[in-house]
Design an enzyme around this catalytic site. Structure first.
Site, PDB file in Angstrom:
ATOM      1  N   ASP A  61       0.816  -1.214   0.000  1.00 46.79           N
ATOM      2  CA  ASP A  61       0.000   0.000   0.000  1.00 46.79           C
ATOM      3  C   ASP A  61       0.848   1.261   0.000  1.00 46.79           C
ATOM      4  OD1 ASP A  61      -2.681  -0.792  -0.075  1.00 46.79           O
ATOM      5  OD2 ASP A  61      -2.660  -1.359   2.026  1.00 46.79           O
ATOM      6  N   ARG A 128      -4.001  12.380   0.473  1.00 43.12           N
ATOM      7  CA  ARG A 128      -3.684  11.345  -0.523  1.00 43.12           C
ATOM      8  C   ARG A 128      -4.076  11.781  -1.936  1.00 43.12           C
ATOM      9  NH1 ARG A 128      -6.906   6.385   1.585  1.00 43.12           N
ATOM     10  NH2 ARG A 128      -5.670   5.174   0.067  1.00 43.12           N
ATOM     11  N   LYS A 158      -6.674   3.976  -8.077  1.00 46.08           N
ATOM     12  CA  LYS A 158      -7.824   3.839  -7.186  1.00 46.08           C
ATOM     13  C   LYS A 158      -8.379   5.218  -6.815  1.00 46.08           C
ATOM     14  CE  LYS A 158      -4.683   3.383  -3.225  1.00 46.08           C
ATOM     15  NZ  LYS A 158      -4.160   2.479  -2.195  1.00 46.08           N
ATOM     16  N   HIS A 159      -9.647   5.322  -6.423  1.00 44.62           N
ATOM     17  CA  HIS A 159     -10.631   4.258  -6.227  1.00 44.62           C
ATOM     18  C   HIS A 159     -11.755   4.509  -7.225  1.00 44.62           C
ATOM     19  CE1 HIS A 159      -8.565   4.857  -2.332  1.00 44.62           C
ATOM     20  NE2 HIS A 159      -8.680   3.543  -2.184  1.00 44.62           N
ATOM     21  N   HIS A 171     -14.328   2.705   5.115  1.00 49.46           N
ATOM     22  CA  HIS A 171     -13.844   1.746   6.113  1.00 49.46           C
ATOM     23  C   HIS A 171     -14.906   1.504   7.185  1.00 49.46           C
ATOM     24  CE1 HIS A 171      -9.939   2.993   4.416  1.00 49.46           C
ATOM     25  NE2 HIS A 171      -9.528   1.807   4.800  1.00 49.46           N
ATOM     26  N   ASP A 243     -11.638  -3.183  -3.512  1.00 49.83           N
ATOM     27  CA  ASP A 243     -10.983  -2.735  -2.283  1.00 49.83           C
ATOM     28  C   ASP A 243     -11.226  -3.834  -1.254  1.00 49.83           C
ATOM     29  OD1 ASP A 243      -9.628  -1.163  -0.479  1.00 49.83           O
ATOM     30  OD2 ASP A 243     -10.810   0.639  -0.839  1.00 49.83           O
TER      31      ASP A 243
END
Length: 307
Positions: A61, A128, A158-159, A171, A243
């Site tokens: 990752d 990010r 991604k994503h 998450h 994912d």
């Protein structure tokens, strides 16, 4: 069918249980977490074990910046900072990082992030992202992909089709992006479109996000988004990964049976398991899915992280 090819399994430790899972189920993909990297001898033992037991896609990752797991790769200021300077610097970093990863035995990296930064966006994207301008994100994403590829690893962008327009974190719950398809096409999908048009070799990771203007199912489970948009409209021929299926956006809204069946029927290729300990049950369910069995809806079989 060799059902292990359907799975990308995460390993946070290298022990007898990990050895048994790899030798018994032979997952096509291996995602190495910091636990394995915490001690050099553990990492070397793991890589030697993999080399003796076949050929695997080996990934991490390591995005650089907010998410850095490979201590052997020099630190990066992060995508948001990189997005303010010339994209060539992003490409140079990714090429260097790719060469180091390749030397260590990796052949894929779950990066770069192509999500747009939004005022209403979640902190899970935040630093990010390369920024809020789709053209800027596309330029840096392109340089990152070419850099990684030159360095010897396959980038996994991604994503898909974009996580930036929601304040929620997949998450913990199932986010929704209330944007029209025209808006998604013009903004969130533009970086993906640019990279596909360039024909640089990449894999794609889907978002556990729902886009009601397109489908009632989250992108990871949506045939409309994976087959009709990604495969047909965008002409993407490469590998499509989910994912991590343990994330609550999926595990608390769909049974294991539903998640596996919907993803496969949607046109996905490999299911990412954050925790390798879930492999046994998922492989059994995948085999039943391929045999054409039907399942009852419900949450009784939901996936849960046990670490």
């Amino acid at each position: 069918m060799d059902l292990g090819k359907l799975f990308f399994c995460g390993f946070d430790d290298f022990n007898e249980e990990a050895r048994e899972v790899i030798q018994k189920y032979r997952p096509a993909g291996v995602l190495i977490y910091p636990g394995v990297l915490s001690k050099e001898y553990l990492f070397l033992d793991f890589m030697n074990f993999l080399s003796r037991n076949g050929r695997f896609i080996v990934s991490s990752d390591h995005e650089g910046g907010q998410l850095e797991v490979l201590k052997y790769v020099p630190s990066f200021p992060g995508n948001l900072a990189a997005g303010k300077v010339d994209p060539v610097f992003t490409g140079r970093y990714c090429e260097m990082a790719g060469r180091i990863m390749n030397t260590l035995g990796f052949n894929m990296v779950f990066a770069p992030v192509l999500d747009l930064l939004s005022e209403k966006g979640s902190a899970v994207v935040d630093l990010r992202s390369f920024g809020s301008d789709p053209e800027v994100v596309a330029s840096h994403g392109m340089e990152a992909c070419m850099g990684y590829f030159k360095g010897g690893v396959i980038p996994c962008i991604k994503h898909f089709p974009g996580h930036g327009k929601t304040a929620d974190d997949s998450h913990y719950l199932l986010p929704t992006v209330n944007a029209s398809f025209e808006e998604l096409w013009r903004e969130d999908l533009l970086p993906f479109r640019r990279i596909f048009q360039s024909r640089v070799k990449t894999a794609v990771m889907t978002a556990h996000v729902k886009y009601p203007a397109v489908d009632d199912l989250p992108a990871t489970l949506s045939k409309k988004l994976i087959t009709e948009v990604l495969r047909e409209k965008l002409n993407f021929k490469g590998l499509v990964l989910s994912d991590a299926m343990e994330m609550k956006a999926i595990s608390e809204n769909f049974s294991v049976e539903e998640a596996v069946r919907f993803f496969i029927e949607a046109g996905g290729n490999m299911i990412l398991l954050d925790n390798f300990r879930g492999s046994s049950r998922l492989l059994r369910i995948s085999e039943e899915t391929h045999r054409g069995r039907k399942y009852r809806k419900g949450k009784s079989g939901a996936l849960h992280k046990d670490r």
